[in-house]
Design a protein around this motif. Sequence first.
Motif, PDB file in Angstrom:
ATOM      1  N   LEU A   1       1.046  -1.269   0.000  1.00  6.03           N
ATOM      2  CA  LEU A   1      -0.008  -0.107   0.057  1.00  6.03           C
ATOM      3  C   LEU A   1       0.795   1.488   0.033  1.00  6.03           C
ATOM      4  N   SER A   2       1.913   1.187   0.823  1.00  5.19           N
ATOM      5  CA  SER A   2       2.894   2.517   0.780  1.00  5.19           C
ATOM      6  C   SER A   2       3.613   2.812  -0.206  1.00  5.19           C
ATOM      7  N   VAL A   3       4.111   1.491  -1.118  1.00  5.35           N
ATOM      8  CA  VAL A   3       4.587   1.854  -2.366  1.00  5.35           C
ATOM      9  C   VAL A   3       3.862   2.040  -3.459  1.00  5.35           C
ATOM     10  N   SER A   4       2.643   1.549  -3.339  1.00  4.85           N
ATOM     11  CA  SER A   4       1.465   1.980  -4.455  1.00  4.85           C
ATOM     12  C   SER A   4       1.167   3.503  -4.380  1.00  4.85           C
ATOM     13  N   TYR A   5       1.110   3.980  -3.256  1.00  4.79           N
ATOM     14  CA  TYR A   5       0.651   5.505  -3.007  1.00  4.79           C
ATOM     15  C   TYR A   5       1.911   6.250  -3.395  1.00  4.79           C
ATOM     16  N   ILE A   6       3.210   6.001  -3.009  1.00  2.33           N
ATOM     17  CA  ILE A   6       4.317   6.737  -3.485  1.00  2.33           C
ATOM     18  C   ILE A   6       4.468   6.654  -4.835  1.00  2.33           C
ATOM     19  N   TYR A   7       4.119   5.208  -5.693  1.00  4.71           N
ATOM     20  CA  TYR A   7       4.228   5.398  -7.070  1.00  4.71           C
ATOM     21  C   TYR A   7       3.376   6.260  -7.808  1.00  4.71           C
ATOM     22  N   SER A   8       1.905   6.255  -7.189  1.00  2.00           N
ATOM     23  CA  SER A   8       1.016   7.149  -7.751  1.00  2.00           C
ATOM     24  C   SER A   8       1.299   8.533  -7.898  1.00  2.00           C
ATOM     25  N   LYS A   9       2.224   9.235  -6.893  1.00  2.00           N
ATOM     26  CA  LYS A   9       2.632  10.475  -6.722  1.00  2.00           C
ATOM     27  C   LYS A   9       4.258  10.806  -7.469  1.00  2.00           C
TER      28      LYS A   9
ATOM     29  N   SER B   1      13.578 -14.418   0.681  1.00  2.00           N
ATOM     30  CA  SER B   1      12.538 -15.409   0.671  1.00  2.00           C
ATOM     31  C   SER B   1      11.355 -14.460   0.303  1.00  2.00           C
ATOM     32  N   TRP B   2      10.408 -14.877  -0.499  1.00  2.00           N
ATOM     33  CA  TRP B   2       9.346 -13.984  -1.093  1.00  2.00           C
ATOM     34  C   TRP B   2       8.424 -13.749   0.118  1.00  2.00           C
ATOM     35  N   SER B   3       8.196 -14.539   1.285  1.00  6.61           N
ATOM     36  CA  SER B   3       7.487 -14.232   2.404  1.00  6.61           C
ATOM     37  C   SER B   3       7.946 -13.310   3.139  1.00  6.61           C
ATOM     38  N   MET B   4       9.182 -12.765   2.922  1.00  3.51           N
ATOM     39  CA  MET B   4      10.041 -11.856   3.666  1.00  3.51           C
ATOM     40  C   MET B   4       9.914 -10.514   2.942  1.00  3.51           C
ATOM     41  N   LEU B   5       9.271 -10.391   1.719  1.00  2.00           N
ATOM     42  CA  LEU B   5       9.222  -9.051   1.035  1.00  2.00           C
ATOM     43  C   LEU B   5       8.700  -7.934   1.662  1.00  2.00           C
ATOM     44  N   GLY B   6       7.727  -8.091   2.511  1.00  2.00           N
ATOM     45  CA  GLY B   6       6.849  -7.099   3.106  1.00  2.00           C
ATOM     46  C   GLY B   6       7.926  -6.534   4.338  1.00  2.00           C
ATOM     47  N   VAL B   7       8.397  -7.567   5.133  1.00  2.00           N
ATOM     48  CA  VAL B   7       9.246  -7.230   6.506  1.00  2.00           C
ATOM     49  C   VAL B   7      10.624  -6.421   5.863  1.00  2.00           C
ATOM     50  N   GLN B   8      11.132  -7.029   4.668  1.00  2.00           N
ATOM     51  CA  GLN B   8      12.513  -6.622   4.255  1.00  2.00           C
ATOM     52  C   GLN B   8      12.159  -5.144   3.500  1.00  2.00           C
ATOM     53  N   GLY B   9      10.949  -5.100   3.003  1.00  2.00           N
ATOM     54  CA  GLY B   9      10.486  -3.658   2.530  1.00  2.00           C
ATOM     55  C   GLY B   9      10.354  -2.594   3.683  1.00  2.00           C
ATOM     56  N   ILE B  10       9.818  -3.048   4.414  1.00  2.00           N
ATOM     57  CA  ILE B  10       9.535  -1.858   5.428  1.00  2.00           C
ATOM     58  C   ILE B  10      11.110  -1.603   6.444  1.00  2.00           C
ATOM     59  N   ALA B  11      11.824  -2.700   6.515  1.00  2.97           N
ATOM     60  CA  ALA B  11      12.923  -2.479   7.249  1.00  2.97           C
ATOM     61  C   ALA B  11      14.354  -1.930   6.356  1.00  2.97           C
ATOM     62  N   THR B  12      14.137  -2.176   5.291  1.00  4.16           N
ATOM     63  CA  THR B  12      15.306  -2.015   4.361  1.00  4.16           C
ATOM     64  C   THR B  12      15.002  -0.858   3.249  1.00  4.16           C
ATOM     65  N   ILE B  13      13.764  -0.462   3.304  1.00  4.93           N
ATOM     66  CA  ILE B  13      13.530   0.820   2.244  1.00  4.93           C
ATOM     67  C   ILE B  13      12.494   1.740   3.044  1.00  4.93           C
ATOM     68  N   LEU B  14      11.384   1.406   3.667  1.00  6.13           N
ATOM     69  CA  LEU B  14      10.703   2.369   3.695  1.00  6.13           C
ATOM     70  C   LEU B  14      11.138   3.332   4.992  1.00  6.13           C
ATOM     71  N   ILE B  15      11.684   2.562   5.993  1.00  5.67           N
ATOM     72  CA  ILE B  15      12.180   3.245   7.205  1.00  5.67           C
ATOM     73  C   ILE B  15      13.791   4.062   6.889  1.00  5.67           C
ATOM     74  N   PRO B  16      14.589   3.281   6.208  1.00  3.14           N
ATOM     75  CA  PRO B  16      15.726   4.110   5.732  1.00  3.14           C
ATOM     76  C   PRO B  16      15.586   5.044   5.043  1.00  3.14           C
ATOM     77  N   VAL B  17      15.005   5.191   3.853  1.00  3.88           N
ATOM     78  CA  VAL B  17      14.414   6.047   2.870  1.00  3.88           C
ATOM     79  C   VAL B  17      13.811   7.372   3.701  1.00  3.88           C
ATOM     80  N   GLY B  18      12.674   6.939   4.349  1.00  2.00           N
ATOM     81  CA  GLY B  18      12.218   8.017   4.989  1.00  2.00           C
ATOM     82  C   GLY B  18      12.826   8.635   6.215  1.00  2.00           C
ATOM     83  N   LEU B  19      13.706   7.807   6.824  1.00  2.00           N
ATOM     84  CA  LEU B  19      14.597   8.534   7.794  1.00  2.00           C
ATOM     85  C   LEU B  19      15.386   9.720   7.164  1.00  2.00           C
ATOM     86  N   THR B  20      16.038   9.119   6.002  1.00  2.00           N
ATOM     87  CA  THR B  20      17.159   9.892   5.298  1.00  2.00           C
ATOM     88  C   THR B  20      16.568  11.258   4.794  1.00  2.00           C
ATOM     89  N   TYR B  21      15.258  11.184   4.184  1.00  2.00           N
ATOM     90  CA  TYR B  21      14.858  12.058   3.574  1.00  2.00           C
ATOM     91  C   TYR B  21      14.359  13.219   4.898  1.00  2.00           C
TER      92      TYR B  21
END
Length: 214
Positions: A14-22, A96-116
């Motif tokens: 949901l987060s990436v979809s919203y960001i992509y739309s913007k 693992s595909w099952s870890m996509l959401g966890v890895q996405g939040i931990a290694t993308i959303l949090i670091p990118v959001g914190l940096t910006y």
Amino acid sequence: MTALQTAALIIFVLSVSYIYSKADIKGAFAASGTRLAIVNATALLLLFWLFRLHTSLGPDIHFLLTTALTLTLGFRIATICATFCLIITCIAGSVSWSMLGVQGIATILIPVGLTYTVYALSFHKIPRNFLVYIFLCAFLPAALALGAAMLTLAGYYVLDGIYDSYAIIDNYVMIIPLMLFPEALLNGTAITLLVVYKPEWVYTFHDKFYFDDQ
């Protein structure tokens, strides 16, 4: 897929979809300088994420490089490019595909959001100069982002019962302090080189703010 993994996947998608739309994807690729920056930054990030340290005693360990990616491409494009790299690592079997959401939040959303967030606060609240940009916007957020990402993953692994708390603390959390300076140095050096040799590639850097006003 566990309940935590499912919840994380929903939040991430949901987060990436919203960001992509913007995001202005067409506009970003229309400019040759930005297009080159996107391609090169994404390729470098993918390289770092594919080659990771696999351990039998705890989670995999690798550098993030998301701070340099965010400063180079901006919040939205960086999130999209990092998501693309994460999907490729899943296809390659590194994650693992099952870890996509966890890895996405931990290694993308949090670091990118914190940096910006750190970049935006420093831009508006602190006198602008080159050293502030390099050390406060690149070195510091890189260390904070890696620490936050690894602590988030550590918390998840304990909560979901994948590793016990003692194994995580001894074999993962204790490594975090050793990783912070190399991550900060890697990102800070990358941004310094880009600002010096290819400033047109760096979305968050402008001469008129960091040089012309001095």
